[in-house]
Design a protein around this motif. Sequence first.
Motif, short mmCIF file in Angstrom:
data_model
loop_
_atom_site.label_atom_id
_atom_site.label_comp_id
_atom_site.label_asym_id
_atom_site.label_seq_id
_atom_site.Cartn_x
_atom_site.Cartn_y
_atom_site.Cartn_z
N SER A 16 0.84 -1.19 0.00
CA SER A 16 0.00 0.00 0.00
C SER A 16 0.88 1.24 0.00
N PRO A 17 0.31 2.37 -0.40
CA PRO A 17 1.08 3.62 -0.34
C PRO A 17 1.46 3.96 1.10
N ASP A 18 2.60 4.59 1.24
CA ASP A 18 3.07 5.01 2.56
C ASP A 18 2.52 6.39 2.87
N LYS A 19 2.03 6.56 4.10
CA LYS A 19 1.41 7.83 4.46
C LYS A 19 2.23 8.64 5.45
N GLY A 20 2.79 8.02 6.46
CA GLY A 20 3.50 8.74 7.50
C GLY A 20 4.85 9.27 7.07
N LYS A 21 5.27 10.36 7.68
CA LYS A 21 6.55 10.97 7.33
C LYS A 21 7.72 10.06 7.66
N THR A 22 7.66 9.36 8.79
CA THR A 22 8.80 8.51 9.16
C THR A 22 8.94 7.32 8.23
N ILE A 23 7.82 6.73 7.82
CA ILE A 23 7.91 5.59 6.90
C ILE A 23 8.39 6.06 5.53
N LYS A 24 7.97 7.23 5.11
CA LYS A 24 8.44 7.77 3.82
C LYS A 24 9.95 7.99 3.87
N LEU A 25 10.45 8.48 5.00
CA LEU A 25 11.89 8.68 5.16
C LEU A 25 12.62 7.34 5.11
N ARG A 26 12.08 6.34 5.84
CA ARG A 26 12.71 5.01 5.82
C ARG A 26 12.72 4.42 4.42
N ARG A 27 11.65 4.63 3.67
CA ARG A 27 11.60 4.11 2.30
C ARG A 27 12.69 4.75 1.45
N LYS A 28 12.91 6.05 1.62
CA LYS A 28 13.97 6.73 0.87
C LYS A 28 15.33 6.16 1.25
N LEU A 29 15.52 5.87 2.53
CA LEU A 29 16.79 5.31 2.99
C LEU A 29 16.97 3.87 2.48
N ASP B 12 14.54 -1.98 -12.70
CA ASP B 12 13.30 -2.52 -13.29
C ASP B 12 12.33 -2.96 -12.21
N TYR B 13 12.84 -3.64 -11.21
CA TYR B 13 12.01 -4.08 -10.08
C TYR B 13 11.36 -2.89 -9.41
N LEU B 14 12.14 -1.87 -9.12
CA LEU B 14 11.62 -0.69 -8.43
C LEU B 14 10.57 0.03 -9.27
N SER B 15 10.81 0.13 -10.56
CA SER B 15 9.85 0.78 -11.45
C SER B 15 8.56 -0.03 -11.56
N LYS B 16 8.71 -1.33 -11.68
CA LYS B 16 7.54 -2.21 -11.84
C LYS B 16 6.56 -2.07 -10.69
N TYR B 17 7.06 -1.90 -9.48
CA TYR B 17 6.19 -1.79 -8.30
C TYR B 17 6.06 -0.36 -7.79
N ASN B 18 6.39 0.61 -8.64
CA ASN B 18 6.25 2.03 -8.32
C ASN B 18 6.95 2.43 -7.04
N LEU B 19 8.06 1.82 -6.73
CA LEU B 19 8.76 2.15 -5.50
C LEU B 19 9.61 3.41 -5.66
N LEU B 20 9.91 3.79 -6.88
CA LEU B 20 10.69 5.01 -7.11
C LEU B 20 9.82 6.25 -7.00
N GLU B 21 8.59 6.17 -7.49
CA GLU B 21 7.70 7.32 -7.53
C GLU B 21 6.70 7.36 -6.38
N ARG B 22 6.73 6.41 -5.50
CA ARG B 22 5.70 6.25 -4.49
C ARG B 22 5.39 7.54 -3.72
N ASP B 23 6.40 8.28 -3.30
CA ASP B 23 6.16 9.52 -2.54
C ASP B 23 5.50 10.59 -3.39
N ASP B 24 5.78 10.62 -4.68
CA ASP B 24 5.24 11.65 -5.55
C ASP B 24 3.75 11.49 -5.81
N LYS B 25 3.22 10.31 -5.55
CA LYS B 25 1.81 10.04 -5.87
C LYS B 25 0.87 10.40 -4.75
N LYS B 26 1.36 10.97 -3.68
CA LYS B 26 0.50 11.31 -2.53
C LYS B 26 0.04 12.75 -2.66
#
Length: 176
Positions: A137-150, A162-176
Motif C-alpha cells: 500500500s502507499p506510505d502515508k506517515g513521514k517517518t515511513i516515507k523517510l525510511r523508504r527513501k533510505l 526494473d524491479y523498483l519501477s515495476k512496483y512504483n517504488l521510485l515514484e511512491r512519494d510523488d503520488k501522494k
Amino acid sequence: MIKPTMAFVSFKDITVEFLKKNNIDAILLDVDNTVSPPSSKKIYDGVEEWLDEIKKSGIEVIICSNNFRKRVYPFAKSVGLDCVAMSLKPLPFGFIRAEKKLSVKPKNALVIGDQIFTDILGAKLAGMKSALLVPQSPDKGKTIKLRRKLELPMRKKLYGEDYLSKYNLLERDDKK
C-alpha cells in the motif's frame, strides 16, 4: 546486516513447499503493508486462505509488529493468531518473545515484512531468516516515507531499477 535472506513480491508467493524446503517451522509476520494496509482493520485479499494453508501444514505463525497493542491484538485475533505488539524492531526483544511463545529455534524461523531497517535487520539480529516483501500500500506517515527513501539504494542494489519501477517504488512519494 540488511540484506534479506530472500525476497518476494507478496506473501502469496511464499508457499508451504518453499517453507518446508527451507526448514521453516515458524513465521513471524509483520502487519502493516505486509498483510494489511497501514492502520486498517481490513486484510489484503488472499491472507486468510494463505494463513489457513500455512497453519494446516504445521508451520506456526505469529504476528510480530512495532505497532501498539490496541492495533495488533484485535488484528491478530481476527485472523486467529497470537501476537507480539510493540516489538521494538529492529531490536531483537520482540523476536525473542515470539520465538519463546512458539518454542522454535531462531534458525528455523522466518520473519516476513516490508521494511529493511526494522523487519530484515531485526531478523538478522535475532538470528532468524528474513523475507522482504514489496510494500503493498502507499506510505502515508513521514517517518515511513523517510525510511523508504533510505531503503531505496539497498532495494536498487538487490533488485535493480526494473524491479523498483515495476512496483512504483521510485515514484511512491510523488503520488501522494
